[in-house]
Each structure stands twice: as C-alpha cells, then as structure tokens.
Scaffold this active site. Structure first.
Site, mmCIF file in Angstrom:
data_model
loop_
_atom_site.group_PDB
_atom_site.id
_atom_site.type_symbol
_atom_site.label_atom_id
_atom_site.label_comp_id
_atom_site.label_asym_id
_atom_site.label_seq_id
_atom_site.Cartn_x
_atom_site.Cartn_y
_atom_site.Cartn_z
ATOM 1 N N ASP A 30 19.200 59.852 53.392
ATOM 2 C CA ASP A 30 18.376 60.393 52.152
ATOM 3 C C ASP A 30 17.987 61.728 52.109
ATOM 4 O O ASP A 30 17.414 62.215 53.109
ATOM 5 C CB ASP A 30 17.406 59.321 51.736
ATOM 6 C CG ASP A 30 17.336 59.023 50.040
ATOM 7 O OD1 ASP A 30 17.862 58.074 49.626
ATOM 8 O OD2 ASP A 30 16.858 59.921 49.306
ATOM 9 N N LEU A 250 25.122 34.292 28.996
ATOM 10 C CA LEU A 250 25.279 33.889 27.547
ATOM 11 C C LEU A 250 24.117 33.307 27.279
ATOM 12 O O LEU A 250 23.813 32.365 26.426
ATOM 13 C CB LEU A 250 26.507 32.563 27.651
ATOM 14 C CG LEU A 250 27.111 32.522 26.296
ATOM 15 C CD1 LEU A 250 28.012 33.659 26.256
ATOM 16 C CD2 LEU A 250 28.222 31.455 26.451
ATOM 17 N N GLY A 257 18.868 45.275 30.139
ATOM 18 C CA GLY A 257 18.174 46.672 30.416
ATOM 19 C C GLY A 257 18.710 46.857 31.830
ATOM 20 O O GLY A 257 19.718 46.470 32.408
ATOM 21 N N CYS A 260 21.651 49.737 35.461
ATOM 22 C CA CYS A 260 23.324 49.704 35.327
ATOM 23 C C CYS A 260 23.946 49.403 34.002
ATOM 24 O O CYS A 260 24.640 50.247 33.393
ATOM 25 C CB CYS A 260 23.890 48.341 36.192
ATOM 26 S SG CYS A 260 23.501 49.191 38.021
ATOM 27 N N LYS A 263 23.553 52.392 31.138
ATOM 28 C CA LYS A 263 24.299 53.415 31.493
ATOM 29 C C LYS A 263 25.714 53.272 31.716
ATOM 30 O O LYS A 263 26.397 54.254 31.349
ATOM 31 C CB LYS A 263 23.700 54.207 32.661
ATOM 32 C CG LYS A 263 24.281 53.678 34.064
ATOM 33 C CD LYS A 263 23.603 54.563 35.254
ATOM 34 C CE LYS A 263 23.881 54.015 36.447
ATOM 35 N NZ LYS A 263 25.044 53.689 36.798
ATOM 36 N N LYS A 320 14.041 42.504 34.795
ATOM 37 C CA LYS A 320 14.576 41.194 34.823
ATOM 38 C C LYS A 320 13.647 40.536 35.957
ATOM 39 O O LYS A 320 13.193 41.347 36.828
ATOM 40 C CB LYS A 320 16.054 41.065 35.146
ATOM 41 C CG LYS A 320 16.407 41.556 36.340
ATOM 42 C CD LYS A 320 17.864 41.198 36.660
ATOM 43 C CE LYS A 320 18.386 41.683 38.399
ATOM 44 N NZ LYS A 320 19.899 41.240 38.520
ATOM 45 N N ARG A 327 13.575 50.365 35.433
ATOM 46 C CA ARG A 327 14.512 51.196 34.823
ATOM 47 C C ARG A 327 14.797 50.702 33.541
ATOM 48 O O ARG A 327 15.450 49.380 33.669
ATOM 49 C CB ARG A 327 15.561 51.830 35.725
ATOM 50 C CG ARG A 327 14.993 52.586 36.882
ATOM 51 C CD ARG A 327 15.943 53.248 37.776
ATOM 52 N NE ARG A 327 16.093 52.239 38.746
ATOM 53 C CZ ARG A 327 17.332 52.402 39.740
ATOM 54 N NH1 ARG A 327 17.877 53.811 39.803
ATOM 55 N NH2 ARG A 327 17.329 51.569 40.548
HETATM 56 P P1 NAD Z 1 18.796 54.507 43.526
HETATM 57 O O1 NAD Z 1 18.200 55.532 42.648
HETATM 58 O O2 NAD Z 1 17.886 53.509 43.783
HETATM 59 O O3 NAD Z 1 18.880 55.094 44.961
HETATM 60 C C1 NAD Z 1 19.586 56.350 45.130
HETATM 61 C C2 NAD Z 1 19.181 57.152 46.359
HETATM 62 O O4 NAD Z 1 20.294 58.295 46.549
HETATM 63 C C3 NAD Z 1 17.857 57.606 46.295
HETATM 64 O O5 NAD Z 1 17.169 57.191 47.285
HETATM 65 C C4 NAD Z 1 17.938 59.089 46.168
HETATM 66 O O6 NAD Z 1 16.691 59.721 46.982
HETATM 67 C C5 NAD Z 1 19.295 59.086 47.026
HETATM 68 N N1 NAD Z 1 19.876 60.510 47.009
HETATM 69 C C6 NAD Z 1 20.068 61.207 45.619
HETATM 70 N N2 NAD Z 1 20.650 62.619 45.623
HETATM 71 C C7 NAD Z 1 20.830 62.527 47.320
HETATM 72 C C8 NAD Z 1 21.385 63.322 47.823
HETATM 73 N N3 NAD Z 1 22.030 64.539 47.407
HETATM 74 N N4 NAD Z 1 21.587 63.188 49.366
HETATM 75 C C9 NAD Z 1 20.902 62.220 49.769
HETATM 76 N N5 NAD Z 1 20.523 61.206 49.096
HETATM 77 C C10 NAD Z 1 20.302 61.378 47.788
HETATM 78 O O7 NAD Z 1 20.171 54.214 43.109
HETATM 79 P P2 NAD Z 1 20.935 52.476 43.349
HETATM 80 O O8 NAD Z 1 20.373 51.506 42.270
HETATM 81 O O9 NAD Z 1 20.892 52.424 44.616
HETATM 82 O O10 NAD Z 1 22.326 52.858 42.528
HETATM 83 C C11 NAD Z 1 23.114 53.581 43.273
HETATM 84 C C12 NAD Z 1 24.655 53.662 42.690
HETATM 85 O O11 NAD Z 1 24.973 52.417 42.767
HETATM 86 C C13 NAD Z 1 24.633 53.910 41.167
HETATM 87 O O12 NAD Z 1 25.873 54.668 40.837
HETATM 88 C C14 NAD Z 1 24.583 52.681 40.547
HETATM 89 O O13 NAD Z 1 25.045 52.470 39.222
HETATM 90 C C15 NAD Z 1 25.404 51.771 41.538
HETATM 91 N N6 NAD Z 1 24.892 50.425 41.287
HETATM 92 C C16 NAD Z 1 23.669 49.893 41.401
HETATM 93 C C17 NAD Z 1 23.278 48.553 41.234
HETATM 94 C C18 NAD Z 1 21.902 48.027 41.440
HETATM 95 O O14 NAD Z 1 21.439 46.896 40.966
HETATM 96 N N7 NAD Z 1 21.058 49.063 41.404
HETATM 97 C C19 NAD Z 1 24.303 47.640 41.466
HETATM 98 C C20 NAD Z 1 25.728 47.951 41.372
HETATM 99 C C21 NAD Z 1 26.017 49.276 41.597
#
Ligand code: NAD
Length: 436
Positions: A30, A250, A257, A260, A263, A320, A327
């Site tokens: 990260d 349903l 909210g 995911c 957006k 939830k 978020r």
């Molecule tokens: P998040 O914001 O919790 O985590 C993203 C991480 O990426 C952060 O820790 C951030 O510091 C890091 N990051 C950002 N830019 C970086 C870089 N250049 N180098 C290294 N690290 C970097 O996001 P999330 O909720 O884990 O979601 C990640 C992806 O997965 C998104 O595309 C989201 O839509 C998708 N997703 C999320 C969920 C969910 O329930 N949260 C479920 C399915 C899919």
C-alpha cells in the site's frame, strides 16, 4: 505460490489474508505508510469479522507481510493483484488514476513474466487500458498478461465470502493464463467461470446493477404500498417465494449505500452512454435510490412537525450492519437533513462511531448505548439494521424517551408489537401505528 496484492483496503487485505491462509506466500503493498506500519504490527485498519485473527496468524507464520515497496514485492511474485480504489468522479465516471499508477509501477518493477490481475471494479475496457499502460511504461519489454478477476465479497462477511464465493470469475486472454488463477483458487473448491477479459468486467457491473435494481424496485413498490394502504413486507414475502424472483435484496428501506452500488450503478450508466447506449432503466434505479433518505426525513418531519428543537435518536450509522464503513451511508444524508430542519441528533452505532466522527457534522452527540441515545429524545430513527437493535429492550427504550415515537427505516420491528408496547411507529411501505 508467491503473490503480491497492491492496495490493502477491504478487498486487498481480505484477499491477501485468505490467500496466505491457503498456504501461499503473500505480500500486501500500500502507498499509505501508516496503514502498512499498523498492519505489520497486527492492527487492523477496518472492522471485519474474523479478519484480525486471520491476519495475525498468517503474519506470525510468515506467510503474510506488508510493505510500501512495490518494486520488491512485484519482483518476488508470479501473480500481482491490483485491488486499489476506483472511486467515482463528479460526473459518475470511474476514476482509474490509482489503477493507472499501480499499473505503471508494476511495469517498471517487472523483471520476468508476470500475471497482472485486476480485482478492482473497473469499467469494461480497463483490462486493455492496463495492458497498454504496462506495455508503454516498461523500461524494456518483459512478457506479461492482464486478467480480470472481479471481486464479489460483501463488507461485514468479507472473509466468509472470500472463502466460499458463489462463483469465481476469471477473464483471461487465453486458457493457459487462466490456469494460473485456477490453480490459485482450486483449494476453495467453488464454481469458476473462465471467460474473456471484457465479459468478466461486465459480469461485475451487471451483477451490482441487477442487485441495485431489485432494491430500487421494491422501494418503488413500498412507495405505492404507502399510498394504497398495502404492506410491503407481505408483498416482499409473496414475491420472494417465487423461485424465479428470490427474496434476496428485496427488502424495502432507505435504499443502497456503501462504496460499491452507488458508484458502480453511476459508472455503468456512464459507460453505456459512452458506448452509445442510453441505460434509462438503471438511471431510474439510481434516481429512486436518491430519493430514499429525503422520503424518510419527510416522514419524520410530518410526524414531529415542527422539527425545530426536536431531539432525534439515531440508531445505526454504518452503511449496513456488521461494518464500520461510512462511505455513502444513508445516515449521513438523513442527519444532514434533520440538522438543516433544526433537529438535534444523538447517535449510536455498535462499531462505526469512530469513522462517523470523521464524517458527520460536529454537532452530532455520540452515545454509549441505544438507551443513552434515546434518553430525552422526541423520536428514535433506525437507519442501520444491526442485529443488536432487533433484540433491544423496547420497554426500557420507551421509558427513557420524551415521546414514544419510532421511525424504522429498515422495517426491523413488527408494527403489531410496537402498538402493544405503546409506540407511535412509522416504517417503510406499511401503515403507521398511531397513538389514539
Ligand atoms: P479501499 O479504499 O478500502 O482500499 C484501497 C486501498 O488502496 C487503500 O488502502 C489505498 O491506500 C490503496 N491505494 C490507493 N492507491 C494506491 C497506490 N497507488 N499504490 C498502493 N496502494 C494504493 O477500497 P476497497 O473497498 O478495498 O475497494 C477496492 C476495489 O474493490 C474497488 O474497485 C471496489 O469497487 C472493489 N470492490 C470493493 C468491495 C467492497 O465491499 N469494499 C467489494 C467488491 C469490489
């Protein structure tokens, strides 16, 4: 297998922990140094059932490590996952800048054949975009492939969902490339779909758009039930028993909210338009969802009129249950509107209050329990359906309130029971229980 996961958020951290638990050597990267320091010390940045235990165990066993050094992590890995955020831009389009940054970093670090897997939710075409970026950014040509492996975990049950997903989708340019992912996921013994990269990308958006559509559909039906004097919970039950429909997603309430659905629906509308298709159906789904918080506050304002000077106890703040994620939480809009109308808010959430303090207006009062929040309140408004609220001592709650009025934004309680307990009770898509 040596795996690298870039981005240690909900998806990356859980994916990394589960792959390590399956016996792989995993390094999570990260660019947030404080997060990496915390994780290396065993401190979790998020609340997720079972996560801390799994991370601690695999850290101690040496199968899981955390770093900010992308170059070193890529060089020791055969598969590199991209799991960074893909937030929305102001116009609903997906911001791919973090994916782009990471792709560039991987390209510069790569010194032998690597499989780059995009797990971030990114619009159809992103696989090709990542491939081009890597090709252009490599100092010298090194072979690689780009795979799309969308993630379907749900916050609150992320570990369980990752261990037992309904399906694993692998979008790869060739069967041979897909095999490396198949091998990695094989121990889970779950159904896998092998397809091309654009189809895998579309599966993710189509799935989230469809689930969002179910939610907005039942919320629109709830609006009609309110006008017609019907009970949406009965309608849901009757619909859900039809095997072609199913009862999941349903439930009428405050709408969707989180990080995911809002957006991803906006993004798909945008992608469709960019490709020349007007996705009016999904636009309506988004619109119906946008109206939910306002509709709920109107219900509160009408019943408590005037709202000015009233005290509302808010139960649940997270978007939830079982998560501390704020978020796009509906509580944010509900609270903003209540404060605008002159009410004051006393809030309680079992785990999201630390995050809520960073998000909500400073005037919100945080309480240690639902009973403390309800003390002296003119009404209780339930926004997140945490299990603990289902089992509240509602007699005790009523005794501490100034007025026994409840607004249930998630239809958690039964109207008949609330009537017996002496409450005025307003819920979604059902007749209100009024005090005589
Ligand atoms: P998040 O914001 O919790 O985590 C993203 C991480 O990426 C952060 O820790 C951030 O510091 C890091 N990051 C950002 N830019 C970086 C870089 N250049 N180098 C290294 N690290 C970097 O996001 P999330 O909720 O884990 O979601 C990640 C992806 O997965 C998104 O595309 C989201 O839509 C998708 N997703 C999320 C969920 C969910 O329930 N949260 C479920 C399915 C899919």
């Amino acid at each position: 297998m040596n795996i690298c996961v870039v981005g240690t958020g909900y998806v990356g951290l859980v994916t990394g922990a589960v792959f390590a638990d399956l016996g792989n050597d995993v390094i999570c990267v990260d660019n947030n140094a404080a997060k990496i320091a915390d994780l290396s010390a065993g401190t979790m940045p998020i609340y997720e059932p079972g996560l801390e235990e799994m991370v601690t165990r695999n850290l101690a066993d040496g199968r899981l490590a955390f770093t900010t050094d992308l170059v070193a992590a890529v060089r020791r890995s055969v598969i590199v996952f991209i799991t960074v955020g893909t937030p929305p831009k102001a116009d609903g389009q997906t911001d791919l800048s973090a994916v782009e940054d990471v792709a560039r970093g991987i390209a510069k670090a790569m010194d032998r054949y690597t499989v780059v897997v995009n797990k971030s939710t990114a619009p159809v075409g992103t696989g090709e975009f990542v491939r081009e970026i890597i090709e252009r950014s490599q100092p010298q040509p090194v072979p690689f492939d780009v795979v799309s492996n969308p993630e379907f975990l749900r916050e609150g049950s992320a570990i369980e969902d990752t261990l037992r997903p309904d399906r694993i989708v692998i979008g790869a340019p060739t069967q041979q490339v897909a095999m490396s992912l198949l091998e990695l996921y094989a121990p889970l013994e779950r159904p896998m779909i092998i397809t091309d990269v654009p189809s895998a990308e579309m599966i993710k958006y189509a799935s989230n758009a469809f689930l969002s559509t179910k939610i907005s559909f039942i919320n629109a039906i709830a609006n009609i039930c309110e006008l017609a004097g019907a009970d949406v919970t009965q309608v849901m039950k009757g619909m859900g028993m039809d095997a072609r429909i199913g009862s999941a997603f349903l439930s009428a309430g405050l709408g969707f909210g989180g990080s995911c659905f809002p957006k991803d629906t906006d993004s798909l509308v945008h992608t469709a338009a960019a490709l020349g298709y007007d996705f009016g159906l999904l636009q309506q789904v988004v619109e119906i969802n946008r109206e939910r918080a306002g509709h709920f506050v109107e219900m509160i304002a009408k019943a408590l009129s005037p709202l000015d000077g009233r005290v509302v106890a808010m139960l649940g703040l997270a978007f939830k249950p079982n998560t501390d994620d704020m978020r796009e939480a509906k509580s944010i809009e509900v609270i903003d509107r209540l404060l605008d109308l002159g009410a004051s808010v006393r809030a309680y959430d079992p785990v999201a209050m630390p995050n809520a303090r960073k998000t909500l207006p400073a005037s919100v009062t945080y309480c240690e329990s639902p009973y403390e929040a309800a003390t002296g309140a003119d009404a209780v408004a339930l926004v997140t359906e945490w299990n603990e609220f289902k089992f509240l001592n509602l007699e005790r709650l009523r005794r501490v309130m100034r007025r026994p009025v409840v607004f249930d934004g998630r239809n958690l309680w039964e109207p008949e029971r609330m009537r017996r307990l002496g409450y005025e009770y307003h819920s979604i898509g059902r007749r209100p229980v009024l005090l005589l």
